[in-house]
Design a protein around this motif. Structure first.
Motif, PDB file in Angstrom:
ATOM      1  N   LEU A  32      -1.943  -9.928   6.845  1.00 31.04           N
ATOM      2  CA  LEU A  32      -0.829 -10.518   6.104  1.00 31.04           C
ATOM      3  C   LEU A  32       0.406  -9.626   6.139  1.00 31.04           C
ATOM      4  CD1 LEU A  32      -2.600 -11.890   2.895  1.00 31.04           C
ATOM      5  CD2 LEU A  32      -1.509 -13.236   4.687  1.00 31.04           C
ATOM      6  N   LEU A  33       0.214  -8.334   5.989  1.00 28.91           N
ATOM      7  CA  LEU A  33       1.343  -7.411   5.942  1.00 28.91           C
ATOM      8  C   LEU A  33       1.937  -7.145   7.318  1.00 28.91           C
ATOM      9  CD1 LEU A  33       0.077  -4.844   3.287  1.00 28.91           C
ATOM     10  CD2 LEU A  33       1.642  -6.759   2.964  1.00 28.91           C
ATOM     11  N   ARG A  34       1.207  -7.438   8.387  1.00 29.77           N
ATOM     12  CA  ARG A  34       1.725  -7.247   9.742  1.00 29.77           C
ATOM     13  C   ARG A  34       2.570  -8.429  10.213  1.00 29.77           C
ATOM     14  NH1 ARG A  34      -3.426  -4.320  11.301  1.00 29.77           N
ATOM     15  NH2 ARG A  34      -2.730  -2.157  11.408  1.00 29.77           N
ATOM     16  N   ARG A  35       2.538  -9.522   9.453  1.00 29.79           N
ATOM     17  CA  ARG A  35       3.388 -10.663   9.814  1.00 29.79           C
ATOM     18  C   ARG A  35       4.846 -10.227   9.772  1.00 29.79           C
ATOM     19  NH1 ARG A  35       1.768 -15.219   5.547  1.00 29.79           N
ATOM     20  NH2 ARG A  35       2.663 -13.577   4.272  1.00 29.79           N
ATOM     21  N   LYS A  36       5.666 -10.849  10.573  1.00 29.27           N
ATOM     22  CA  LYS A  36       7.092 -10.531  10.599  1.00 29.27           C
ATOM     23  C   LYS A  36       7.709 -10.713   9.207  1.00 29.27           C
ATOM     24  CE  LYS A  36      10.498 -11.041  14.092  1.00 29.27           C
ATOM     25  NZ  LYS A  36      10.971 -11.831  15.217  1.00 29.27           N
ATOM     26  N   SER A  37       7.256 -11.750   8.493  1.00 28.86           N
ATOM     27  CA  SER A  37       7.780 -12.038   7.158  1.00 28.86           C
ATOM     28  C   SER A  37       7.142 -11.180   6.076  1.00 28.86           C
ATOM     29  CB  SER A  37       7.565 -13.519   6.826  1.00 28.86           C
ATOM     30  OG  SER A  37       6.179 -13.818   6.830  1.00 28.86           O
ATOM     31  N   GLY A  38       6.072 -10.454   6.406  1.00 37.55           N
ATOM     32  CA  GLY A  38       5.391  -9.627   5.420  1.00 37.55           C
ATOM     33  C   GLY A  38       4.704 -10.492   4.375  1.00 37.55           C
ATOM     34  N   ALA A  39       4.528  -9.934   3.169  1.00 44.45           N
ATOM     35  CA  ALA A  39       3.889 -10.674   2.081  1.00 44.45           C
ATOM     36  C   ALA A  39       4.417 -10.166   0.748  1.00 44.45           C
ATOM     37  CB  ALA A  39       2.377 -10.506   2.141  1.00 44.45           C
ATOM     38  N   THR A  40       4.556 -11.080  -0.199  1.00 41.24           N
ATOM     39  CA  THR A  40       4.964 -10.689  -1.547  1.00 41.24           C
ATOM     40  C   THR A  40       3.725 -10.399  -2.376  1.00 41.24           C
ATOM     41  OG1 THR A  40       4.916 -12.945  -2.399  1.00 41.24           O
ATOM     42  CG2 THR A  40       7.005 -12.182  -1.458  1.00 41.24           C
ATOM     43  N   CYS A  41       3.947  -9.751  -3.492  1.00 42.60           N
ATOM     44  CA  CYS A  41       2.844  -9.466  -4.408  1.00 42.60           C
ATOM     45  C   CYS A  41       2.210 -10.785  -4.879  1.00 42.60           C
ATOM     46  CB  CYS A  41       3.367  -8.645  -5.586  1.00 42.60           C
ATOM     47  SG  CYS A  41       2.075  -7.969  -6.633  1.00 42.60           S
ATOM     48  N   ALA A  42       3.055 -11.792  -5.127  1.00 43.25           N
ATOM     49  CA  ALA A  42       2.561 -13.100  -5.567  1.00 43.25           C
ATOM     50  C   ALA A  42       1.663 -13.742  -4.512  1.00 43.25           C
ATOM     51  CB  ALA A  42       3.732 -14.011  -5.906  1.00 43.25           C
ATOM     52  N   GLU A  43       2.023 -13.604  -3.233  1.00 41.77           N
ATOM     53  CA  GLU A  43       1.192 -14.157  -2.157  1.00 41.77           C
ATOM     54  C   GLU A  43      -0.161 -13.463  -2.107  1.00 41.77           C
ATOM     55  OE1 GLU A  43       4.271 -15.647   1.285  1.00 41.77           O
ATOM     56  OE2 GLU A  43       3.962 -13.478   1.080  1.00 41.77           O
ATOM     57  N   LEU A  44      -0.155 -12.147  -2.308  1.00 40.27           N
ATOM     58  CA  LEU A  44      -1.413 -11.403  -2.297  1.00 40.27           C
ATOM     59  C   LEU A  44      -2.281 -11.801  -3.482  1.00 40.27           C
ATOM     60  CD1 LEU A  44      -0.107  -7.864  -1.266  1.00 40.27           C
ATOM     61  CD2 LEU A  44      -1.044  -9.665   0.195  1.00 40.27           C
ATOM     62  N   GLN A  45      -1.651 -12.003  -4.627  1.00 50.28           N
ATOM     63  CA  GLN A  45      -2.390 -12.428  -5.808  1.00 50.28           C
ATOM     64  C   GLN A  45      -3.064 -13.779  -5.555  1.00 50.28           C
ATOM     65  OE1 GLN A  45       1.183 -11.223  -8.531  1.00 50.28           O
ATOM     66  NE2 GLN A  45      -0.469 -11.997  -9.802  1.00 50.28           N
ATOM     67  N   GLU A  46      -2.316 -14.702  -4.974  1.00 45.50           N
ATOM     68  CA  GLU A  46      -2.851 -16.031  -4.714  1.00 45.50           C
ATOM     69  C   GLU A  46      -3.966 -15.997  -3.671  1.00 45.50           C
ATOM     70  OE1 GLU A  46      -1.288 -20.194  -2.809  1.00 45.50           O
ATOM     71  OE2 GLU A  46       0.122 -19.070  -4.060  1.00 45.50           O
ATOM     72  N   LYS A  47      -3.744 -15.253  -2.606  1.00 48.70           N
ATOM     73  CA  LYS A  47      -4.714 -15.187  -1.500  1.00 48.70           C
ATOM     74  C   LYS A  47      -6.042 -14.555  -1.934  1.00 48.70           C
ATOM     75  CE  LYS A  47      -6.253 -14.743   2.804  1.00 48.70           C
ATOM     76  NZ  LYS A  47      -6.802 -15.830   3.553  1.00 48.70           N
ATOM     77  N   PHE A  48      -5.957 -13.447  -2.679  1.00 47.22           N
ATOM     78  CA  PHE A  48      -7.159 -12.686  -3.007  1.00 47.22           C
ATOM     79  C   PHE A  48      -7.641 -12.864  -4.453  1.00 47.22           C
ATOM     80  CE2 PHE A  48      -5.094 -10.232   0.438  1.00 47.22           C
ATOM     81  CZ  PHE A  48      -6.098 -10.343   1.379  1.00 47.22           C
ATOM     82  N   GLY A  49      -6.833 -13.515  -5.290  1.00 50.40           N
ATOM     83  CA  GLY A  49      -7.214 -13.676  -6.684  1.00 50.40           C
ATOM     84  C   GLY A  49      -7.045 -12.387  -7.479  1.00 50.40           C
ATOM     85  N   TRP A  50      -6.108 -11.559  -7.063  1.00 44.18           N
ATOM     86  CA  TRP A  50      -5.889 -10.259  -7.684  1.00 44.18           C
ATOM     87  C   TRP A  50      -4.842 -10.332  -8.785  1.00 44.18           C
ATOM     88  CZ3 TRP A  50      -5.125  -7.218  -2.497  1.00 44.18           C
ATOM     89  CH2 TRP A  50      -6.365  -6.966  -1.914  1.00 44.18           C
ATOM     90  N   GLN A  51      -4.876  -9.368  -9.675  1.00 38.33           N
ATOM     91  CA  GLN A  51      -3.817  -9.135 -10.640  1.00 38.33           C
ATOM     92  C   GLN A  51      -2.718  -8.347  -9.917  1.00 38.33           C
ATOM     93  OE1 GLN A  51      -3.718 -10.180 -13.942  1.00 38.33           O
ATOM     94  NE2 GLN A  51      -5.483 -11.393 -13.291  1.00 38.33           N
ATOM     95  N   PRO A  52      -1.481  -8.343 -10.461  1.00 41.86           N
ATOM     96  CA  PRO A  52      -0.395  -7.618  -9.776  1.00 41.86           C
ATOM     97  C   PRO A  52      -0.703  -6.143  -9.531  1.00 41.86           C
ATOM     98  CG  PRO A  52       0.498  -8.977 -11.526  1.00 41.86           C
ATOM     99  CD  PRO A  52      -0.997  -9.051 -11.635  1.00 41.86           C
ATOM    100  N   HIS A  53      -1.311  -5.471 -10.510  1.00 40.60           N
ATOM    101  CA  HIS A  53      -1.592  -4.044 -10.327  1.00 40.60           C
ATOM    102  C   HIS A  53      -2.639  -3.801  -9.241  1.00 40.60           C
ATOM    103  CE1 HIS A  53      -4.579  -5.347 -13.328  1.00 40.60           C
ATOM    104  NE2 HIS A  53      -5.348  -4.394 -12.826  1.00 40.60           N
ATOM    105  N   THR A  54      -3.533  -4.750  -9.045  1.00 40.55           N
ATOM    106  CA  THR A  54      -4.546  -4.618  -8.002  1.00 40.55           C
ATOM    107  C   THR A  54      -3.916  -4.778  -6.619  1.00 40.55           C
ATOM    108  OG1 THR A  54      -6.159  -5.570  -9.525  1.00 40.55           O
ATOM    109  CG2 THR A  54      -6.791  -5.456  -7.210  1.00 40.55           C
ATOM    110  N   ALA A  55      -2.990  -5.724  -6.492  1.00 37.32           N
ATOM    111  CA  ALA A  55      -2.302  -5.926  -5.216  1.00 37.32           C
ATOM    112  C   ALA A  55      -1.498  -4.677  -4.847  1.00 37.32           C
ATOM    113  CB  ALA A  55      -1.383  -7.143  -5.309  1.00 37.32           C
ATOM    114  N   ARG A  56      -0.789  -4.126  -5.825  1.00 30.97           N
ATOM    115  CA  ARG A  56       0.003  -2.908  -5.550  1.00 30.97           C
ATOM    116  C   ARG A  56      -0.906  -1.728  -5.219  1.00 30.97           C
ATOM    117  NH1 ARG A  56       2.757  -5.067 -10.048  1.00 30.97           N
ATOM    118  NH2 ARG A  56       1.753  -3.524 -11.399  1.00 30.97           N
ATOM    119  N   ALA A  57      -2.054  -1.630  -5.885  1.00 28.07           N
ATOM    120  CA  ALA A  57      -3.008  -0.547  -5.603  1.00 28.07           C
ATOM    121  C   ALA A  57      -3.568  -0.672  -4.187  1.00 28.07           C
ATOM    122  CB  ALA A  57      -4.133  -0.550  -6.623  1.00 28.07           C
TER     123      ALA A  57
END
Length: 89
Positions: A32-57
């Motif tokens: 996801l992060l290697r995509r040209k557009s990258g990924a937002t924290c919200a996208e990571l939360q949705e994709k993995f079911g994570w809380q914001p602090h987990t995505a940032r960690a």
């Protein structure tokens, strides 16, 4: 080695494990992060079911593992992406 012929169950299990290797979350995150557009924290939360602090960690863990992470402001929030290392680094 044993001269016993493999049973059908053993053979099908071996074929299944070779065909469908489970992709780890860190591999999915890197993709996801290697995509040209990258990924937002919200996208990571949705994709993995994570809380914001987990995505940032998780992103921080990739940095510690040696990945070069670029962070920029986007419309949907902060965008993270893996970039190539600068030539002088």
């Amino acid at each position: 080695m044993s001269d016993k012929p493999k049973t059908e169950t053993q053979t099908s299990k071996a074929k299944t494990s070779m065909k469908s290797r489970r992709v780890s979350r860190s591999e999915q995150l890197r993709k996801l992060l290697r995509r040209k557009s990258g990924a937002t924290c919200a996208e990571l939360q949705e994709k993995f079911g994570w809380q914001p602090h987990t995505a940032r960690a998780a992103i921080s863990g990739l940095r510690k593992a040696g990945e070069c992470i670029e962070r920029s402001a986007g419309e949907g929030g902060t965008v993270y992406r893996i970039t190539e290392r600068p030539a002088n680094a």
